[in-house]
Design a protein around this motif. Structure first.
Motif, PDB file in Angstrom:
ATOM      1  N   GLY A  72      14.895 -33.628  17.071  1.00 12.27           N
ATOM      2  CA  GLY A  72      15.717 -33.450  15.952  1.00 12.27           C
ATOM      3  C   GLY A  72      15.699 -34.816  15.147  1.00 12.27           C
ATOM      4  O   GLY A  72      15.120 -36.005  15.738  1.00 12.27           O
ATOM      5  N   SER A  74      17.609 -36.942  11.187  1.00  3.76           N
ATOM      6  CA  SER A  74      18.399 -36.644  10.126  1.00  3.76           C
ATOM      7  C   SER A  74      18.448 -38.058   9.567  1.00  3.76           C
ATOM      8  O   SER A  74      18.129 -38.868  10.183  1.00  3.76           O
ATOM      9  N   ILE A  85      18.655 -32.313   8.049  1.00  5.37           N
ATOM     10  CA  ILE A  85      18.818 -32.042   9.617  1.00  5.37           C
ATOM     11  C   ILE A  85      17.807 -31.334  10.178  1.00  5.37           C
ATOM     12  O   ILE A  85      17.881 -29.863   9.608  1.00  5.37           O
ATOM     13  N   VAL A  87      15.627 -29.792  13.802  1.00  2.05           N
ATOM     14  CA  VAL A  87      15.760 -29.750  14.974  1.00  2.05           C
ATOM     15  C   VAL A  87      14.490 -28.856  15.260  1.00  2.05           C
ATOM     16  O   VAL A  87      14.044 -27.664  14.819  1.00  2.05           O
ATOM     17  N   ALA A  97      21.653 -30.293  16.404  1.00  2.00           N
ATOM     18  CA  ALA A  97      22.042 -30.370  14.971  1.00  2.00           C
ATOM     19  C   ALA A  97      23.759 -30.763  14.744  1.00  2.00           C
ATOM     20  O   ALA A  97      23.957 -31.782  13.942  1.00  2.00           O
TER      21      ALA A  97
END
Length: 157
Positions: A72, A74, A85, A87, A97
């Motif tokens: 993931g 962000s 975000i 994943v 997340a």
């Protein structure tokens, strides 16, 4: 829930995994809320390598790792604007997340801001609602000839 999840700042070497997660997640997860044409336009954003290199270089950009695999990512823009975000499609609903979001909210506070904002997709609406974000407004956004419903959400920290 995954144990041994690590978070670190992204490097340029992470670019292939980051763009792969971006593309694959849009195609696998967001496809339930968007047309095939929208998915193709949106996921093609992974191909703009220069833009992704710039994001990693200029922004607070985190990756989540599990067993040395990026699962993931962000990043924050302007110290308070949450961008992306994402994943990995095979690691959905395992709190990745949520953990990324908590770290980003903390970073926004560290940056001296008391509100975090984000532009989110229809697919992400329930996730952000469950984390106490309010919708400021719904708008249309055009990207590569496709029009998307986008929600601007915010949360007071």
């Amino acid at each position: 829930m995954l144990k041994d999840l690590d978070f670190r700042e992204a490097t340029q070497d992470d670019l292939p995994e980051i763009t792969s997660i971006y593309r694959d997640t849009i195609r696998a997860v967001n496809s339930k809320d968007y047309s095939e044409e929208q998915i193709e336009a949106w996921s093609s954003g992974a191909d703009d390598t220069k833009k992704w290199q710039n994001r990693i270089k200029k922004h607070y950009f985190l990756v989540a790792e599990y067993n040395n695999q990026i699962v993931g990512f962000s990043y924050l823009r302007q110290g308070f604007y949450l961008e992306n975000i994402f994943v990995h499609k095979d690691f959905q609903r395992q709190t990745i997340a949520s953990k990324l979001l908590r770290i980003m909210e903390s970073q926004v506070s560290i940056n001296g801001n008391d509100i975090i904002k984000s532009d989110i997709s229809t697919t992400a609406l329930d996730f952000f609602d469950s984390h106490f974000y309010d919708v400021e407004k719904k708008q249309k956004k055009s990207f590569k000839g496709q029009v998307f419903d986008i929600y601007i959400v915010f949360k007071e920290l």
